[in-house]
Scaffold this motif. Structure first.
Motif, mmCIF file in Angstrom:
data_model
loop_
_atom_site.group_PDB
_atom_site.id
_atom_site.type_symbol
_atom_site.label_atom_id
_atom_site.label_comp_id
_atom_site.label_asym_id
_atom_site.label_seq_id
_atom_site.Cartn_x
_atom_site.Cartn_y
_atom_site.Cartn_z
ATOM 1 N N ASP A 46 -7.021 -9.846 3.260
ATOM 2 C CA ASP A 46 -6.869 -8.866 2.176
ATOM 3 C C ASP A 46 -7.992 -7.837 2.221
ATOM 4 N N ALA B 37 -7.622 -5.640 5.415
ATOM 5 C CA ALA B 37 -6.513 -4.682 5.280
ATOM 6 C C ALA B 37 -6.893 -3.537 4.343
ATOM 7 N N GLY B 38 -7.520 -3.864 3.232
ATOM 8 C CA GLY B 38 -7.946 -2.826 2.294
ATOM 9 C C GLY B 38 -8.968 -1.886 2.908
ATOM 10 N N ALA C 170 -7.243 0.264 5.751
ATOM 11 C CA ALA C 170 -6.270 1.236 5.240
ATOM 12 C C ALA C 170 -6.908 2.319 4.384
ATOM 13 N N LEU C 171 -8.023 2.021 3.738
ATOM 14 C CA LEU C 171 -8.609 2.938 2.758
ATOM 15 C C LEU C 171 -8.808 4.373 3.248
ATOM 16 N N VAL D 130 -5.313 6.005 3.517
ATOM 17 C CA VAL D 130 -4.658 6.113 2.208
ATOM 18 C C VAL D 130 -5.362 7.180 1.366
ATOM 19 N N GLU D 131 -6.681 7.230 1.451
ATOM 20 C CA GLU D 131 -7.446 8.234 0.697
ATOM 21 C C GLU D 131 -7.057 9.643 1.139
ATOM 22 N N PRO E 291 -4.984 4.905 -3.277
ATOM 23 C CA PRO E 291 -6.201 4.244 -2.801
ATOM 24 C C PRO E 291 -6.710 3.160 -3.757
ATOM 25 N N CYS F 149 -6.111 -0.212 -2.437
ATOM 26 C CA CYS F 149 -7.061 -0.655 -1.399
ATOM 27 C C CYS F 149 -8.335 -1.191 -2.041
ATOM 28 N N LEU G 262 -7.674 -4.573 -3.401
ATOM 29 C CA LEU G 262 -7.660 -5.584 -2.337
ATOM 30 C C LEU G 262 -9.086 -5.999 -1.962
ATOM 31 N N ILE G 263 -9.925 -5.000 -1.750
ATOM 32 C CA ILE G 263 -11.303 -5.270 -1.344
ATOM 33 C C ILE G 263 -12.052 -6.022 -2.448
ATOM 34 N N LEU H 277 -2.575 -8.838 -0.684
ATOM 35 C CA LEU H 277 -1.473 -8.127 -0.030
ATOM 36 C C LEU H 277 -0.133 -8.717 -0.454
#
Length: 166
Positions: free
Chosen positions: A10, A13-14, A17-18, A21-22, A72, A75, A78-79, A85
């Protein structure tokens, strides 16, 4: 051990992807604001152990939800450990009462079994989630995530998801 791997995946992935996604969010937000074709806001949902958190929304002028790839805040959740996820749906406060004990043990998910089905009711989805938690496995989470990638990209949610009633 599997739960630790799930949590690590998790966070990874965050974090991975951040940046993407940002960038997508900034472009979508700029376009949506300038053209008046999107609204951005947050809704309070119930997370792990009944703790409330803000679920980001990006809604197009047509009323359809925008892709989760422009959020975002997901994300960061997740972090930070607010979301996973894959997991049960994050619900409005009273909606999870009947299943509170089963759902309180895990983090709600950005996706899950609940997101794959466009039919059925919230109650049916929660019953399925509660049963699935009893036979949880990392392999099943990976399968669910892979099956739901298209829904994450398009912002597809079950019909009941944004309804506060039953």
């Amino acid at each position: 051990m599997e739960r630790a791997v799930k949590r690590l995946s998790d966070v990874a992935a965050g974090a991975i992807a951040l940046p993407f996604v940002e960038c997508a969010f900034l472009a979508y937000r700029l376009y949506g604001t300038m053209s008046g074709t999107a609204a951005f806001f947050r809704e309070e949902r119930t997370g792990r152990k009944g703790k409330p958190f803000a679920w980001p929304r990006a809604v197009r002028a047509s009323g359809r939800e925008a892709s989760d790839l422009v959020k975002p805040a997901l994300c960061f959740a997740l972090i930070g450990g607010t979301l996973s996820l894959v997991g049960p749906p994050p619900l409005y406060g009273a909606q999870a009462d009947e299943f509170a004990e089963a759902l309180a043990r895990v983090r709600p998910g950005i996706t899950g079994r609940w997101r794959l089905s466009r039919r059925g009711s919230r109650r049916e989805a929660l019953e399925e989630e509660a049963l699935g938690l009893e036979s949880w496995s990392l392999e099943r989470d990976i399968m669910i995530f892979m099956e739901s990638i298209g829904k994450l990209c398009t912002g597809a949610y079950p019909r009941w998801y944004f309804s506060k009633g039953d």
